[in-house]
Design an enzyme around this catalytic site. Structure first.
Site, PDB file in Angstrom:
ATOM      1  N   GLY A  75       6.207  20.215  -4.034  1.00  0.00           N
ATOM      2  CA  GLY A  75       5.802  19.325  -5.118  1.00  0.00           C
ATOM      3  C   GLY A  75       6.847  18.259  -5.333  1.00  0.00           C
ATOM      4  O   GLY A  75       7.562  17.877  -4.397  1.00  0.00           O
ATOM      5  N   SER A  76       6.973  17.805  -6.565  1.00  0.00           N
ATOM      6  CA  SER A  76       7.861  16.673  -6.839  1.00  0.00           C
ATOM      7  C   SER A  76       9.328  17.109  -6.868  1.00  0.00           C
ATOM      8  O   SER A  76       9.650  18.261  -7.183  1.00  0.00           O
ATOM      9  CB  SER A  76       7.490  16.055  -8.186  1.00  0.00           C
ATOM     10  N   THR A  77      10.200  16.166  -6.577  1.00  0.00           N
ATOM     11  CA  THR A  77      11.642  16.443  -6.583  1.00  0.00           C
ATOM     12  C   THR A  77      12.099  16.846  -7.984  1.00  0.00           C
ATOM     13  O   THR A  77      12.930  17.746  -8.143  1.00  0.00           O
ATOM     14  CB  THR A  77      12.410  15.201  -6.072  1.00  0.00           C
ATOM     15  N   GLU A  78      11.506  16.205  -8.984  1.00  0.00           N
ATOM     16  CA  GLU A  78      11.897  16.483 -10.372  1.00  0.00           C
ATOM     17  C   GLU A  78      11.662  17.965 -10.715  1.00  0.00           C
ATOM     18  O   GLU A  78      12.554  18.650 -11.220  1.00  0.00           O
ATOM     19  CB  GLU A  78      11.053  15.577 -11.259  1.00  0.00           C
TER      20      GLU A  78
ATOM     21  N   GLU B  51       8.921   7.280  -4.571  1.00  0.00           N
ATOM     22  CA  GLU B  51       7.731   7.803  -3.892  1.00  0.00           C
ATOM     23  C   GLU B  51       6.500   7.380  -4.696  1.00  0.00           C
ATOM     24  O   GLU B  51       6.344   7.787  -5.841  1.00  0.00           O
ATOM     25  CB  GLU B  51       7.819   9.332  -3.819  1.00  0.00           C
TER      26      GLU B  51
ATOM     27  N   CYS C   7       3.586  13.860   1.449  1.00  0.00           N
ATOM     28  CA  CYS C   7       5.028  13.816   1.195  1.00  0.00           C
ATOM     29  C   CYS C   7       5.778  13.153   2.344  1.00  0.00           C
ATOM     30  O   CYS C   7       6.801  12.519   2.130  1.00  0.00           O
ATOM     31  CB  CYS C   7       5.567  15.205   0.926  1.00  0.00           C
TER      32      CYS C   7
ATOM     33  N   LYS D 157       0.110  29.956  -7.126  1.00  0.00           N
ATOM     34  CA  LYS D 157      -0.482  29.069  -8.136  1.00  0.00           C
ATOM     35  C   LYS D 157      -0.829  27.722  -7.503  1.00  0.00           C
ATOM     36  O   LYS D 157       0.054  26.955  -7.126  1.00  0.00           O
ATOM     37  CB  LYS D 157       0.470  28.822  -9.300  1.00  0.00           C
TER      38      LYS D 157
ATOM     39  N   GLY E 203      11.166  20.364  -8.574  1.00  0.00           N
ATOM     40  CA  GLY E 203      11.990  21.153  -7.648  1.00  0.00           C
ATOM     41  C   GLY E 203      13.391  21.365  -8.185  1.00  0.00           C
ATOM     42  O   GLY E 203      13.943  22.473  -8.128  1.00  0.00           O
TER      43      GLY E 203
ATOM     44  N   GLU F 251      10.071  22.200  -0.824  1.00  0.00           N
ATOM     45  CA  GLU F 251       9.552  21.095  -0.004  1.00  0.00           C
ATOM     46  C   GLU F 251       9.187  19.992  -0.979  1.00  0.00           C
ATOM     47  O   GLU F 251       8.189  20.104  -1.694  1.00  0.00           O
ATOM     48  CB  GLU F 251       8.279  21.530   0.746  1.00  0.00           C
TER      49      GLU F 251
HETATM   50  P1  NDP Z   1       4.459  18.610  -9.541  1.00  0.00           P
HETATM   51  O1  NDP Z   1       5.750  18.793  -8.845  1.00  0.00           O
HETATM   52  O2  NDP Z   1       4.443  18.605 -11.016  1.00  0.00           O
HETATM   53  O3  NDP Z   1       3.395  19.688  -9.055  1.00  0.00           O
HETATM   54  C1  NDP Z   1       3.548  20.613  -8.018  1.00  0.00           C
HETATM   55  C2  NDP Z   1       3.169  22.014  -8.462  1.00  0.00           C
HETATM   56  O4  NDP Z   1       4.149  22.508  -9.382  1.00  0.00           O
HETATM   57  C3  NDP Z   1       1.854  22.093  -9.202  1.00  0.00           C
HETATM   58  O5  NDP Z   1       1.235  23.319  -8.923  1.00  0.00           O
HETATM   59  C4  NDP Z   1       2.323  22.030 -10.636  1.00  0.00           C
HETATM   60  O6  NDP Z   1       1.391  22.478 -11.552  1.00  0.00           O
HETATM   61  C5  NDP Z   1       3.545  22.907 -10.595  1.00  0.00           C
HETATM   62  N1  NDP Z   1       4.496  22.706 -11.690  1.00  0.00           N
HETATM   63  C6  NDP Z   1       4.578  21.666 -12.558  1.00  0.00           C
HETATM   64  N2  NDP Z   1       5.607  21.839 -13.416  1.00  0.00           N
HETATM   65  C7  NDP Z   1       6.193  23.017 -13.074  1.00  0.00           C
HETATM   66  C8  NDP Z   1       7.323  23.740 -13.569  1.00  0.00           C
HETATM   67  N3  NDP Z   1       8.065  23.282 -14.558  1.00  0.00           N
HETATM   68  N4  NDP Z   1       7.659  24.895 -12.976  1.00  0.00           N
HETATM   69  C9  NDP Z   1       6.937  25.360 -11.929  1.00  0.00           C
HETATM   70  N5  NDP Z   1       5.866  24.738 -11.435  1.00  0.00           N
HETATM   71  C10 NDP Z   1       5.489  23.566 -11.976  1.00  0.00           C
HETATM   72  O7  NDP Z   1       3.801  17.275  -9.023  1.00  0.00           O
HETATM   73  P2  NDP Z   1       2.713  16.411  -9.789  1.00  0.00           P
HETATM   74  O8  NDP Z   1       1.411  16.976  -9.487  1.00  0.00           O
HETATM   75  O9  NDP Z   1       3.053  16.217 -11.223  1.00  0.00           O
HETATM   76  O10 NDP Z   1       2.913  15.021  -9.075  1.00  0.00           O
HETATM   77  C11 NDP Z   1       3.932  14.140  -9.534  1.00  0.00           C
HETATM   78  C12 NDP Z   1       4.538  13.385  -8.399  1.00  0.00           C
HETATM   79  O11 NDP Z   1       5.162  14.298  -7.506  1.00  0.00           O
HETATM   80  C13 NDP Z   1       3.519  12.679  -7.525  1.00  0.00           C
HETATM   81  O12 NDP Z   1       3.208  11.439  -8.045  1.00  0.00           O
HETATM   82  C14 NDP Z   1       4.224  12.603  -6.219  1.00  0.00           C
HETATM   83  O13 NDP Z   1       5.093  11.503  -6.194  1.00  0.00           O
HETATM   84  C15 NDP Z   1       5.051  13.871  -6.183  1.00  0.00           C
HETATM   85  N6  NDP Z   1       4.436  14.940  -5.400  1.00  0.00           N
HETATM   86  C16 NDP Z   1       4.983  15.241  -4.212  1.00  0.00           C
HETATM   87  C17 NDP Z   1       4.423  16.219  -3.425  1.00  0.00           C
HETATM   88  C18 NDP Z   1       5.004  16.561  -2.118  1.00  0.00           C
HETATM   89  O14 NDP Z   1       4.404  17.305  -1.353  1.00  0.00           O
HETATM   90  N7  NDP Z   1       6.184  16.090  -1.807  1.00  0.00           N
HETATM   91  C19 NDP Z   1       3.219  16.925  -3.813  1.00  0.00           C
HETATM   92  C20 NDP Z   1       2.744  16.590  -5.120  1.00  0.00           C
HETATM   93  C21 NDP Z   1       3.333  15.620  -5.852  1.00  0.00           C
HETATM   94  P3  NDP Z   1       0.375  21.397 -12.152  1.00  0.00           P
HETATM   95  O15 NDP Z   1      -0.476  20.964 -11.032  1.00  0.00           O
HETATM   96  O16 NDP Z   1      -0.364  22.118 -13.139  1.00  0.00           O
HETATM   97  O17 NDP Z   1       1.240  20.286 -12.706  1.00  0.00           O
END
Ligand code: NDP
Length: 499
Positions: A249-252, A402, A305, A197, A254, A271
């Site tokens: 993606g985000s720590t939250e 971040e 990141c 996804k 994760g 990651e």
């Molecule tokens: P997310 O962690 O929400 O997004 C990462 C991926 O996870 C996207 O494909 C997202 O879908 C998907 N996702 C969102 N919610 C869920 C869930 N509950 N269960 C499974 N998958 C989910 O990051 P955001 O795009 O909201 O960015 C928010 C913050 O996170 C940024 O401002 C940045 O600080 C940080 N971030 C860090 C990254 C890194 O590589 N360390 C990468 C991206 C963001 P969808 O896109 O539809 O939300």
């Protein structure tokens, strides 16, 4: 500081150097008006019946509509991946698997311009970066893991490496195709099938990748791409037919995934975010360090990141370094991501722009001093000027959270021990940078810094042979290198007992 350096810092920035526009043509990209879900080797309409628009963040223009996968769609995709795994992919010879991966790598190289243009259109990153970094690295990942596909027993001697089944993979919007490559290449090399996804705001290169999958004649169902927002990701995580989840993606999010998977026996790699310290000692080559600082935080608008978002400068060189850095910032060109002269492109989404704006306001309120070079932001689209904060205390939000934007927070230190203490004073631990002429200091710092990747006299260098991943809240598991194969394998019992 030498006389020459002093004079250079006073030299006026040339005001009249205008670059002629050098736009990359977007004609090479053909977009559909609407995309379905790629399941079992073909595009199907979503059972959910829902679609959402995907934009060009540099212009706010709608590029296409993509499907929102619902629970039934996720179930179909996982079913297709399972069928492909059971009925062929898991049992074909490893050399055959390698052949498909080599094909994918070569096709990505052949079509790299098309992918680079689309990546910049949908994500906002400068074409120079998508062309010179994202695409070459994505192809390199497939080449690298193609090489391992038929050598797994040599990769893990005295073990019995076996594939694990269906991998669910969820990726972010900052490196859409590159993260796809980081996820899909090792998974397929190890003999698994995948459901991936992409992020809600950047689905288009993953959807174009389905073309590569078909061109490479990969058996249907080995790679499935489902689009949608976080709900689709959450459905994939909890689906019982998935054997492993890989998330960037985000720590939250994760943490939420880790809670969801606790006790299920599914494998998991995370990651997550970072707040890297880029540490400059007084014996460093300053001009080189300035380039590293700029690359560390303004590359990809800081949507990285492992970005070097906290600059730690030894006090004795603070003034000349900051003067050089500010001067360098005035030469960065912000604007059209498709222009080959652009250094800083568009912020990926309105939501991300709001987050950056809010954190920058918090930095000013808490008492940090802001510097932004004169630069005109385009009227349409999402933009943020390169920003440096000085007078930053460790407790400020801009030093802790971040920001994921082109914003640098500068702190100072006097001794190496103080640098280590400040660098490690974060919940994250993904990367760090050390700038010094002394090899012994590099080694000593590398041992003390709690970060998964440490660059010395460089920053943001990536290579498929090198493992990447975090400590603490930056997650666990490694991607890249041999380590990156492990999460996709069941390594069985060691044949060496008592050793
Ligand atoms: P997310 O962690 O929400 O997004 C990462 C991926 O996870 C996207 O494909 C997202 O879908 C998907 N996702 C969102 N919610 C869920 C869930 N509950 N269960 C499974 N998958 C989910 O990051 P955001 O795009 O909201 O960015 C928010 C913050 O996170 C940024 O401002 C940045 O600080 C940080 N971030 C860090 C990254 C890194 O590589 N360390 C990468 C991206 C963001 P969808 O896109 O539809 O939300």
């Amino acid at each position: 500081m030498t006389d020459l350096e002093r004079r250079q810092d006073r030299a006026p920035v040339p005001a009249g150097w205008e670059y002629a526009p050098a736009p990359e043509s977007r004609d090479i990209v053909t977009l559909e008006e609407r995309y379905g879900l790629f399941i079992g080797g073909e595009f199907v309409d979503p059972r959910s019946g829902e679609y959402f628009p995907t934009l060009n963040p540099g212009t706010e223009e709608q590029l296409a509509e993509v499907a929102q996968a619902g629970p039934e769609d996720v179930d179909l995709a996982v079913g297709a991946a399972r069928e492909a795994y059971d009925n062929g992919w898991s049992s074909i010879s490893p050399a055959e698997r390698a052949k498909y991966l080599f094909r994918i790598a070569r096709i990505l190289q052949e079509r790299s311009r098309e992918f680079a243009v689309l990546e910049s259109m949908n994500g906002g990153k400068p074409i120079r970066e998508s062309r010179d970094v994202d695409l070459p690295l994505a192809a390199a990942h497939f080449f690298y893991y193609a090489g391992w596909a038929d050598k797994l027993e040599y990769a893990f001697p005295n073990r019995r490496p076996r594939s694990i089944g269906v991998a669910g993979q969820i990726i972010p919007w900052n490196f859409p195709l590159l993260m796809l490559a980081w996820k899909i290449a090792p998974a397929l090399a190890a003999g698994n099938t995948v459901v991936l996804k992409p992020a809600e705001t950047t689905p288009l290169t993953a959807l174009l990748f389905t073309d590569v999958v078909r061109q490479a004649e990969l058996p249907p169902g080995v790679v499935n791409i489902i689009t949608g927002d976080g709900r689709a990701g959450a459905e994939l995580v909890k689906h019982e037919g998935v054997d492993k989840i890989a998330f960037t993606g985000s720590t939250e999010v994760g943490k939420a995934i880790q809670r969801e998977l606790a006790g299920t026996g599914k494998k998991l790699t995370l990651e997550l975010g970072g707040k890297a310290a880029n540490i400059v000692f007084d014996d460093a080559a300053l001009d080189q360090a300035v380039e590293g600082i700029v690359n560390g935080i303004y590359f990809n608008q800081g949507h990285v990141c492992c970005a070097g978002s906290r600059l730690l400068v030894q006090e004795s060189i603070y003034e000349p370094l900051i003067a050089k850095l500010k001067r360098r910032l005035t030469t960065l060109r912000l604007g059209d991501p498709l222009d080959k002269n652009t250094d800083i492109g568009a912020i990926n989404s309105k939501q991300q722009l709001d987050k950056i704006t809010e954190l920058v306001a918090a930095g000013e309120e808490e008492g940090a001093e802001i510097y932004q070079p004169p630069c005109r932001l385009p009227e349409k689209g999402y933009w943020f000027a390169p920003t440096v904060f000085t007078n930053v205390a460790q407790s400020y939000r801009i030093a802790q959270e971040e920001i994921f934007g082109p914003v640098l927070s500068v702190l100072t230190f006097r001794t190496p021990d103080e640098a280590v203490e400040k660098a490690n004073n974060t919940a994250y631990g993904l990367s760090a940078g050390v700038w010094t002429e002394k090899g012994s200091r590099i080694l000593s710092m590398a041992q003390k810094l709690r970060a998964g990747v440490i660059w010395a006299n460089t920053f943001n260098r990536f290579d498929p042979t090198s493992p990447f991943g975090g400590f603490k809240e930056s997650g666990f598991g490694r991607e890249g290198g041999l380590h990156g194969l492990e999460p996709y394998l069941d390594l069985g019992e060691s044949e060496v007992r008592g050793g």
